[in-house]
Structure formats: structure tokens, C-alpha cells
Design an enzyme around this catalytic site. Structure first.
Site, PDB file in Angstrom:
ATOM      1  N   GLU A 125      -5.030   1.869   2.791  1.00  0.00           N
ATOM      2  CA  GLU A 125      -4.977   0.680   3.644  1.00  0.00           C
ATOM      3  C   GLU A 125      -5.021   1.071   5.121  1.00  0.00           C
ATOM      4  O   GLU A 125      -5.653   0.392   5.935  1.00  0.00           O
ATOM      5  CB  GLU A 125      -3.700  -0.113   3.349  1.00  0.00           C
ATOM      6  CG  GLU A 125      -3.638  -1.490   4.026  1.00  0.00           C
ATOM      7  CD  GLU A 125      -3.046  -1.493   5.425  1.00  0.00           C
ATOM      8  OE1 GLU A 125      -3.134  -2.533   6.107  1.00  0.00           O
ATOM      9  OE2 GLU A 125      -2.491  -0.445   5.853  1.00  0.00           O
ATOM     10  N   GLU A 126      -4.367   2.174   5.463  1.00  0.00           N
ATOM     11  CA  GLU A 126      -4.263   2.567   6.865  1.00  0.00           C
ATOM     12  C   GLU A 126      -5.597   2.991   7.473  1.00  0.00           C
ATOM     13  O   GLU A 126      -5.729   3.051   8.693  1.00  0.00           O
ATOM     14  CB  GLU A 126      -3.237   3.703   7.019  1.00  0.00           C
ATOM     15  CG  GLU A 126      -1.804   3.324   6.672  1.00  0.00           C
ATOM     16  CD  GLU A 126      -1.175   2.349   7.650  1.00  0.00           C
ATOM     17  OE1 GLU A 126      -1.865   1.924   8.604  1.00  0.00           O
ATOM     18  OE2 GLU A 126       0.000   2.017   7.479  1.00  0.00           O
ATOM     19  N   ASP A 128      -0.276   4.465   1.041  1.00  0.00           N
ATOM     20  CA  ASP A 128      -0.579   5.500   2.027  1.00  0.00           C
ATOM     21  C   ASP A 128       0.176   5.268   3.328  1.00  0.00           C
ATOM     22  O   ASP A 128       0.668   4.164   3.607  1.00  0.00           O
ATOM     23  CB  ASP A 128      -2.084   5.553   2.298  1.00  0.00           C
ATOM     24  CG  ASP A 128      -2.622   4.267   2.938  1.00  0.00           C
ATOM     25  OD1 ASP A 128      -2.227   3.176   2.473  1.00  0.00           O
ATOM     26  OD2 ASP A 128      -3.424   4.368   3.879  1.00  0.00           O
ATOM     27  N   HIS A 156       3.955   3.723  12.427  1.00  0.00           N
ATOM     28  CA  HIS A 156       2.898   4.674  12.803  1.00  0.00           C
ATOM     29  C   HIS A 156       3.369   5.752  13.776  1.00  0.00           C
ATOM     30  O   HIS A 156       2.537   6.399  14.419  1.00  0.00           O
ATOM     31  CB  HIS A 156       1.676   3.968  13.391  1.00  0.00           C
ATOM     32  CG  HIS A 156       0.943   3.107  12.412  1.00  0.00           C
ATOM     33  ND1 HIS A 156      -0.333   2.638  12.643  1.00  0.00           N
ATOM     34  CD2 HIS A 156       1.286   2.629  11.192  1.00  0.00           C
ATOM     35  CE1 HIS A 156      -0.728   1.910  11.610  1.00  0.00           C
ATOM     36  NE2 HIS A 156       0.256   1.890  10.712  1.00  0.00           N
ATOM     37  N   HIS A 207       0.832  -1.210   0.000  1.00  0.00           N
ATOM     38  CA  HIS A 207       0.000   0.000   0.000  1.00  0.00           C
ATOM     39  C   HIS A 207       0.864   1.258   0.000  1.00  0.00           C
ATOM     40  O   HIS A 207       1.970   1.277   0.545  1.00  0.00           O
ATOM     41  CB  HIS A 207      -1.005   0.002   1.150  1.00  0.00           C
ATOM     42  CG  HIS A 207      -0.433   0.079   2.537  1.00  0.00           C
ATOM     43  ND1 HIS A 207      -0.154   1.270   3.172  1.00  0.00           N
ATOM     44  CD2 HIS A 207      -0.118  -0.890   3.425  1.00  0.00           C
ATOM     45  CE1 HIS A 207       0.303   1.037   4.381  1.00  0.00           C
ATOM     46  NE2 HIS A 207       0.335  -0.266   4.564  1.00  0.00           N
ATOM     47  N   ASP A 232       6.113   1.684   6.415  1.00  0.00           N
ATOM     48  CA  ASP A 232       4.785   1.067   6.327  1.00  0.00           C
ATOM     49  C   ASP A 232       3.931   1.930   5.403  1.00  0.00           C
ATOM     50  O   ASP A 232       3.320   2.884   5.829  1.00  0.00           O
ATOM     51  CB  ASP A 232       4.174   1.002   7.723  1.00  0.00           C
ATOM     52  CG  ASP A 232       2.804   0.358   7.763  1.00  0.00           C
ATOM     53  OD1 ASP A 232       2.417  -0.281   6.772  1.00  0.00           O
ATOM     54  OD2 ASP A 232       2.115   0.515   8.787  1.00  0.00           O
ATOM     55  N   ASP A 250       3.776  -6.222   3.720  1.00  0.00           N
ATOM     56  CA  ASP A 250       3.283  -5.154   4.589  1.00  0.00           C
ATOM     57  C   ASP A 250       3.494  -5.487   6.060  1.00  0.00           C
ATOM     58  O   ASP A 250       2.794  -4.982   6.930  1.00  0.00           O
ATOM     59  CB  ASP A 250       1.787  -4.918   4.293  1.00  0.00           C
ATOM     60  CG  ASP A 250       1.203  -3.733   5.028  1.00  0.00           C
ATOM     61  OD1 ASP A 250       1.970  -2.825   5.383  1.00  0.00           O
ATOM     62  OD2 ASP A 250      -0.019  -3.726   5.258  1.00  0.00           O
TER      63      ASP A 250
END
Length: 407
Positions: free
Chosen positions: A174-175, A80, A379, A78, A140, A197
Site C-alpha cells: 500500500e505504501e 507493509d 512514516h 495493509h 501504519d 488505515d
């Protein structure tokens, strides 16, 4: 281009998704990276590379002669980054970690402490990509994107490496749990796939949380506090009652492994109205259903106590544990184990305390376990990824794609 060079380029794009948006993708800026990736894949020689109107990037690498009839293998990552920390003006740097605490920003006093992040110790002597401590890094999942494209570039540069057909897919959002919402399975046209991922090198995931979201709205009644006796109904106080009835030990900060939780993500309000946002997670389906029933029981109890209609509960399932449908496709897991061991990496098979696009896609008919990217501390501003782990992931992807006798 090396995987490091490619990764450092991708993190310069701000692709943070948004939980507040009602558009798709949730932020238009994700399409800027998507368009760049489609163009890069075209320049590498994948003529059908494109980004669709929803921001998904698709491309196909044809099989080498003699392997055209093999099932198509998909590779997905992903684009994003998480809304939890800023992804704008990321300032990555490559450092040689020498042990102990790692200073990210001398001026601001931002330090990645070994006591808080003990996994650092295993990377002593290695090069790590980190930030300046003011933004997340974006490993990520831009590391996954970089690893996939670097593997594809290597295959195109070495036609002597035989392989079956490969489908490449890069997803937005995705997030925020929407990465699989508009994924075009027909256009992707793969028999099985892997999301790249995961976390630290060697992670192999084929089990994830069952997930639901709960929106709680409390309706109060405002009366002047000087004459509020037996009249005021304080929505904020009732919302606090709701939270206090959830099991205090069953929260993210007190659980691990396959232990589920309730997580209060957001709360706001005043005397008249208050709102709670809670996520519910459990690997076990029966316990997952029991957690949702707990929310309903608390709602009913508070309505009995404070009056019908005081508390409204809206529950919605987000995704489910991919393990059950993957039991029929464990060849994908076996192949991943073999590819890792071929690269000298011992698989670390753990349930994901979260979800991936692969969980949703598996239920949509595309079996899709999850592979590591090599990074950790996702994150947040302490996110990092070892250069050697990214390079090893490229090798693992190549092993998977070129594997003889792959089902």
C-alpha cells in the site's frame, strides 16, 4: 490476546515495501507476516484463511444465525510499512506520557518535542507505544491489522453477539501505491468495506487526493568547461529551471486541508542527463488536471528555450478522489459515524492528504471509506500510538460489525 500484545508482535516483522522493486509484492519479506496472519486467523477458527501467491491475505467470518442474508462487510488493512524510514529491528516500548517533551532515546539524544508535535499534549497521562527513535513503529498499518483481528477474536469468543458476514483482507505494498493492484474482489466478496488505515482516533475519511506522478528527464550536452561557451547544455541546470517554475508556495510544507501541491521527491544527474521525480496532488479534479497541464507547459517552454527533445515528461495517474463514487454509498459513512458515537468518540471528518487502498478499491467497485487506527506521526521515527486508542478502535469495529439494520 490483547490488541497491544498483538500489535507488539506484528511490529517485530520487517515488512518495508520498496519503490525501486519490479517484483510483486515489492519485497518478499511482506509475505512472512502475511503467512503468519493467515495461520493466526485459521487458529482462531476462520477455516478459509489463506495468503495468495501475491501476498494478499483473505478470510471470512460467517454470520451468526438469522443474519446470513445481510450484505457482507469488509475490513481491510495493509501489512507493509513505508520506505521513508527503516522498519527493521523495531524496538517498541510502552511509556506513560507525563507531558512535555518525550525522550525516545537518551543515549542518542532523540526527543519528541512538544513544540514540534503539539498533539502530544492531548495524551498526557496515557500509555503510548513509541520506538527508540531509530526506526518507524509500524502503526501504519499494523495497528489496523491488530485491531481487526482482535475484534474478530472477540466475536468468535462471544457467539451471543449477532453479526452479519464479514470479509477480512490484508494487503501488501500500500505504501508504494500498489496495494489494490492485485486485490481479488471476487474472492473478497464484500458489498462494502472499510480500510482501517487512518490517523488519530476518530478520523473518518471519505475524500482523498487525486494523485499523479511525473518523471522528468533532461538531456544535456557535455563540453569541456574551458570551451563550453554557446555549446554546453547543462542538464542539471535545466532541471533546476524546471523546479523553479513550479509555484513555490504550492508544496507540502506550505499547504494544508484541501490545498494541493507539487512535491519534488527525488533529483539526480550530471551535465549530460538529469532526472526529477515529482508527485502531484489535489482534491479538486479540475485543479488536479490543471496541475498536470502546468507540468506540460513548463516542458514545452524549456524545449522551446533549449531545443526540442531537451526535456521529456512522463505523467501517470496513481489514484483518484473516492468522494464522487462514495456519494452513492453514504450509508457506510453514516454507519461509521454511529459506531464511533456509540463508543463515545466524536467523528473527525477530514479529507485525506494522501490515499488509501480504499480509494482504488472504491473505483474498482468496492465502496470503501477509511477509519482511524489511533496513531500519529506516521512514516518516521517519531511515530506513536496510544494504547487506549487501539482499544477504542476495536470497540468501534465491533459496533460496526454487530450494528442492527446495517445496509
Amino acid at each position: 490476546m490483547t490488541v497491544l500484545e498483538r500489535f507488539l508482535n506484528y511490529v517485530s516483522y520487517d515488512t518495508q515495501s520498496s519503490e525501486e522493486s519490479d517484483t510483486f509484492p515489492s519485497t518478499e519479506k511482506q509475505k512472512i507476516l502475511g503467512a503468519a496472519l493467515a495461520e493466526e486467523l485459521k487458529k482462531l477458527g476462520l477455516d478459509d484463511a489463506r495468503m495468495d501467491e501475491n501476498g494478499y491475505v483473505y478470510a471470512h467470518l460467517p454470520a451468526t444465525p438469522g443474519r446470513e442474508k445481510e450484505p457482507c462487510l469488509g475490513l481491510i488493512a495493509h501489512m507493509d510499512t513505508s520506505p521513508s524510514a527503516s522498519g527493521r529491528d523495531v524496538k517498541p516500548r510502552v511509556v506513560r506520557y507525563q507531558g512535555g517533551d518525550l525522550t525516545l532515546n537518551q543515549e542518542a539524544g532523540i526527543v519528541m518535542a512538544l513544540s514540534r508535535f503539539p498533539m502530544l499534549a492531548k495524551y498526557t497521562g496515557q500509555e503510548l507505544v513509541v520506538t527508540d527513535g531509530t526506526t518507524l513503529l509500524g502503526a501504519d498499518d499494523k495497528a489496523g491489522v491488530a485491531e481487526i483481528i482482535t475484534a474478530v477474536e472477540h466475536l468468535l469468543a462471544h457467539p451471543e453477539l449477532s453479526h452479519g458476514p464479514v470479509a477480512i483482507g490484508f494487503t501488501p505494498d500500500e505504501e508504494v501505491g500498489q496495494g489494490a493492484d492485485r486485490f481479488d474482489l471476487k474472492a473478497f466478496d464484500a458489498a462494502g468495506a472499510y480500510t482501517v488505515d487512518g490517523g488519530e482516533l476518530g478520523e473518518l475519511n471519505y475524500e482523498n487526493f487525486n494523485a499523479a506522478g511525473a518523471k522528468v528527464t533532461v538531456h544535456g550536452l557535455s563540453v569541456h568547461p574551458g570551451s563550453a561557451k554557446d555549446a554546453m547544455k547543462n542538464a542539471c541546470a535545466i532541471a533546476c529551471e524546471f523546479v523553479s517554475m513550479l509555484p513555490p508556495a504550492e508544496v507540502p510544507e506550505h499547504t494544508q486541508g484541501r490545498e494541493g501541491f507539487y512535491h519534488l521527491c527525488d533529483m539526480s544527474g550530471d551535465v549530460t542527463e538529469a532526472k526529477l521525480s515529482v508527485i502531484i496532488r489535489d482534491h479538486d479534479k479540475e485543479r488536479f488536471q490543471a496541475r498536470k497541464r502546468m507540468m506540460e507547459t513548463i516542458t514545452a517552454l524549456l524545449n522551446a528555450r533549449h531545443g526540442a527533445g531537451t526535456v521529456e515528461l512522463a505523467l501517470s495517474d496513481s489514484y483518484y478522489n473516492m468522494l464522487e463514487p462514495l456519494r452513492e454509498h453514504m450509508d457506510l459513512v453514516e454507519n461509521a459515524r454511529a459506531a464511533m458515537r456509540q463508543a463515545g468518540v466524536e467523528p473527525v471528518e477530514e479529507p485525506i492528504r494522501g490515499g488509501t487502498d480504499g480509494a482504488r478499491l472504491t473505483y474498482d467497485g468496492l465502496p470503501c471509506p477509511n477509519l482511524s487506527t489511533g496513531g500519529f506521526n506516521f512514516h518516521g521515527v517519531y511515530e506513536a500510538i496510544p494504547v487506549a486508542s487501539m482499544e477504542k478502535m476495536v470497540e468501534i469495529i465491533l459496533n460496526l460489525v454487530t450494528m442492527e439494520g446495517r445496509n
